[in-house]
Design a protein around this motif. Structure first.
Motif, PDB file in Angstrom:
ATOM      1  N   UNK A  88      -2.445  -2.152  -6.711  1.00 36.17           N
ATOM      2  CA  UNK A  88      -1.656  -2.254  -7.942  1.00 36.17           C
ATOM      3  C   UNK A  88      -0.536  -1.218  -7.957  1.00 36.17           C
ATOM      4  N   UNK A  89      -0.807  -0.045  -7.414  1.00 39.23           N
ATOM      5  CA  UNK A  89       0.209   1.010  -7.385  1.00 39.23           C
ATOM      6  C   UNK A  89       1.402   0.597  -6.527  1.00 39.23           C
ATOM      7  N   UNK A  90       1.146  -0.110  -5.451  1.00 38.87           N
ATOM      8  CA  UNK A  90       2.248  -0.589  -4.603  1.00 38.87           C
ATOM      9  C   UNK A  90       2.989  -1.726  -5.288  1.00 38.87           C
ATOM     10  N   UNK A  91       2.243  -2.604  -5.927  1.00 37.22           N
ATOM     11  CA  UNK A  91       2.843  -3.702  -6.683  1.00 37.22           C
ATOM     12  C   UNK A  91       3.767  -3.148  -7.767  1.00 37.22           C
ATOM     13  N   UNK A  92       3.275  -2.174  -8.517  1.00 40.43           N
ATOM     14  CA  UNK A  92       4.068  -1.575  -9.602  1.00 40.43           C
ATOM     15  C   UNK A  92       5.325  -0.883  -9.079  1.00 40.43           C
ATOM     16  N   UNK A  93       5.296  -0.460  -7.830  1.00 40.87           N
ATOM     17  CA  UNK A  93       6.438   0.235  -7.221  1.00 40.87           C
ATOM     18  C   UNK A  93       7.300  -0.687  -6.360  1.00 40.87           C
ATOM     19  N   UNK A  94       7.041  -1.998  -6.439  1.00 45.38           N
ATOM     20  CA  UNK A  94       7.817  -2.994  -5.687  1.00 45.38           C
ATOM     21  C   UNK A  94       7.766  -2.779  -4.177  1.00 45.38           C
ATOM     22  N   UNK A 122       7.360   5.917   1.784  1.00 44.64           N
ATOM     23  CA  UNK A 122       7.297   5.732   0.331  1.00 44.64           C
ATOM     24  C   UNK A 122       5.891   5.313  -0.084  1.00 44.64           C
ATOM     25  N   UNK A 123       5.259   4.466   0.706  1.00 42.50           N
ATOM     26  CA  UNK A 123       3.891   4.029   0.426  1.00 42.50           C
ATOM     27  C   UNK A 123       2.941   5.220   0.415  1.00 42.50           C
ATOM     28  N   UNK A 124       3.051   6.076   1.414  1.00 40.81           N
ATOM     29  CA  UNK A 124       2.203   7.265   1.489  1.00 40.81           C
ATOM     30  C   UNK A 124       2.400   8.136   0.254  1.00 40.81           C
ATOM     31  N   UNK A 125       3.647   8.363  -0.113  1.00 40.77           N
ATOM     32  CA  UNK A 125       3.952   9.198  -1.273  1.00 40.77           C
ATOM     33  C   UNK A 125       3.344   8.630  -2.557  1.00 40.77           C
ATOM     34  N   UNK A 126       3.502   7.338  -2.756  1.00 39.38           N
ATOM     35  CA  UNK A 126       2.972   6.687  -3.971  1.00 39.38           C
ATOM     36  C   UNK A 126       1.454   6.771  -4.002  1.00 39.38           C
TER      37      UNK A 126
END
Length: 143
Positions: A88-94, A122-126
């Motif tokens: 969901x965190x990746x989804x929310x961050x597009x 960016x994925x790692x950071x999120x």
């Protein structure tokens, strides 16, 4: 937190998968995780192995087309919704997920998910910001 994954192009014909796996076994390369995506013509075998550089050399010497790629591995709850919660965190961050595969660790407490996205940094950071456990190379090898 990036992990090296080996990707192998396999013609979709009898014995080709066996030949690749046999070549690795003969050189004492252990497979920690794998996934195969296929079409009627070919497949892509993706693996996390104990020595990706050596595995690449071995497979190329056995006339396979091989590529090393960076991926990440995360630990998620081994329960319904555990993976969805993390993604969901990746989804929310597009963030677009290119592919994903998973396995359960020996204790059965966590599922390990290997994924590649359009932007790994960016994925790692999120994921770190959201408290998702990213696994190191060593973590994945001992599971």
């Amino acid at each position: 937190m990036k992990i090296k994954q080996i990707s192998v192009f396999l013609e979709n014909k009898r014995g080709r998968l066996y030949e690749a796996l046999k070549a690795l076994a003969e050189q004492d390369i252990n497979i920690r995780a794998l996934s195969i995506a296929d079409t009627s013509e070919f497949g892509i075998l993706r693996m996390i192995v104990t020595d990706p550089e050596k595995a690449k050399d071995i497979l190329e010497k056995n006339e396979f087309t091989v590529k090393l790629t960076n991926v990440i591995a995360i630990a998620v709850k081994d329960q319904p919704g555990g993976l969805a919660e993390a993604l969901k965190h990746l989804y929310d961050s597009n963030i677009n997920i290119e592919y994903i595969y998973a396995f359960v660790e020996k204790s059965g407490q966590k599922a390990v998910v290997v994924l590649r996205t359009e932007n790994l940094d960016k994925t790692i950071s999120i994921l770190q910001e959201k408290g998702i456990t990213l696994l190191s190379w060593d973590d994945v090898l001992v599971l």
